[in-house]
Design a protein around this motif. Structure first.
Motif, mmCIF file in Angstrom:
data_model
loop_
_atom_site.group_PDB
_atom_site.id
_atom_site.type_symbol
_atom_site.label_atom_id
_atom_site.label_comp_id
_atom_site.label_asym_id
_atom_site.label_seq_id
_atom_site.Cartn_x
_atom_site.Cartn_y
_atom_site.Cartn_z
ATOM 1 N N LEU A 11 16.671 -5.870 44.518
ATOM 2 C CA LEU A 11 16.992 -4.247 45.250
ATOM 3 C C LEU A 11 16.898 -4.250 46.738
ATOM 4 O O LEU A 11 16.100 -4.443 47.086
ATOM 5 C CB LEU A 11 16.590 -3.036 44.329
ATOM 6 N N GLU A 27 10.448 -8.832 40.741
ATOM 7 C CA GLU A 27 11.053 -7.651 41.437
ATOM 8 C C GLU A 27 10.167 -8.080 42.683
ATOM 9 O O GLU A 27 8.999 -6.627 43.075
ATOM 10 C CB GLU A 27 11.632 -6.599 41.782
ATOM 11 N N LEU A 28 10.696 -8.327 44.149
ATOM 12 C CA LEU A 28 10.017 -7.697 45.077
ATOM 13 C C LEU A 28 10.319 -6.933 46.621
ATOM 14 O O LEU A 28 11.559 -6.897 46.260
ATOM 15 C CB LEU A 28 9.597 -9.179 45.842
ATOM 16 N N GLU A 29 9.386 -6.600 47.326
ATOM 17 C CA GLU A 29 9.551 -6.234 48.350
ATOM 18 C C GLU A 29 8.785 -5.866 49.578
ATOM 19 O O GLU A 29 7.715 -5.532 49.034
ATOM 20 C CB GLU A 29 10.492 -4.570 48.537
ATOM 21 N N ILE A 60 13.581 -2.639 44.249
ATOM 22 C CA ILE A 60 12.216 -2.117 44.589
ATOM 23 C C ILE A 60 12.855 -2.231 46.151
ATOM 24 O O ILE A 60 13.408 -3.370 46.623
ATOM 25 C CB ILE A 60 11.274 -2.465 45.361
#
Ligand SMILES: [Ca+2]
Length: 281
Positions: free
Chosen positions: A74, A202-204, A255
């Motif tokens: 995302l 998932e990373l942000e 995220i």
């Protein structure tokens, strides 16, 4: 990352074995009476753990999210969300309207690929695949595919600090990758105190920290990109209401950060809603 129970079992089996071996070794040490001299000193771990923040959240807004989207990546761009969805045969890259959740543009990722994390860098979108060691590059405006790249191991989450692609692979290691040569320039090991934090998904990149979902957990680790230390945990339990999702794989995994307005968005695989949240310290 993946959704298949069998893969999960396969992954967990070696770890269980390791724990058993470790436990046996510890017992042996204790039998030898030398455990006290070999065990990590509690005084050494306590201060490191003590500085890890524990944060909660408040919901600022919530909007519809496609409940059939198996969210793997995302990103926020120009008032919209870019979303990568996984599963073989259902993988895609989408541009999604924030407030309605409507899919504005969609590019299917063909079988046999299982799409994973995405990152936006220099007006290009980089998309990982789970086990095929190939990533796809798209024009961020048109979503037209413009290239491919390769990497070793598995691909789970992806983000960027504006210079490198930052990749998680389900372990506690995060790789920094040059977006031109695709060579690994740095690897960090993520630790909470002295404890490795595995299954980073998932990373942000948010205000100088790497936020990472932990697979099958309702929490995000905020990681120091220099040292790999977990600086704080953000507990996101309670975002969904009982009955909102049925599938055991419908876990927190998305995220996105809008730097211009300092807004943080989260969602999950097959979640019917996407949330804008504010972290409560
Ligand atoms: Ca992200």
């Amino acid at each position: 990352m993946p959704d298949m129970a069998s893969n999960r079992l396969l992954r967990r089996r070696p770890r269980s074995l390791l724990i058993l071996v470790f436990a046996a070794a510890l017992t042996s040490l204790q039998c030898n009476g030398s455990a006290n001299t070999n065990a990590p000193s509690p005084a050494k771990t306590a201060p490191e753990n003590a500085v890890v923040g524990k944060y909660g959240y408040e919901v600022v807004n919530k909007w519809p999210h496609d409940p059939s989207a198996f969210t793997q990546g995302l990103v926020f761009l120009d008032g919209k969300l870019l979303e990568s969805t996984g599963q073989e045969g259902n993988s895609s890259l989408r541009s999604v309207d924030l407030q309605t959740g409507k899919v504005l543009k969609k590019v299917d990722v063909p079988i046999p690929y299982f799409a994973e994390g995405i990152a936006l860098l220099n007006n290009k979108i980089y998309q990982l695949t789970w086990q095929h060691r190939v990533g796809f590059i798209y024009d961020a405006q048109t979503l037209q595919k413009v290239g491919e790249f390769n990497y070793s191991g598995e691909g789970w989450g992806l983000t960027t600090d504006g210079r490198s692609l930052i990749l998680s692979d389900g372990s506690n290691r995060i790789r920094f990758i040059n977006p031109d040569s695709f060579q690994v320039t740095k690897t960090i090991a993520v630790l909470d105190g002295n404890r490795p934090v595995g299954e980073l998904n998932e990373l942000e990149y948010v205000n100088g920290e790497i936020y990472a979902n932990v697979w099958h957990e309702d929490r995000i680790a905020a990681i120091d990109p220099e040292t790999g230390r977990v600086k704080s945990w953000i507990d996101l339990s309670g975002l969904l209401q009982p009955g909102d999702v049925q599938d055991p794989e419908a876990v927190l995994n998305g995220i996105a950060f809008d730097q211009a307005s300092n807004r943080l968005f989260v969602t999950g695989k097959l979640w019917p809603q996407l949330f804008e949240i504010k972290i409560k310290q």
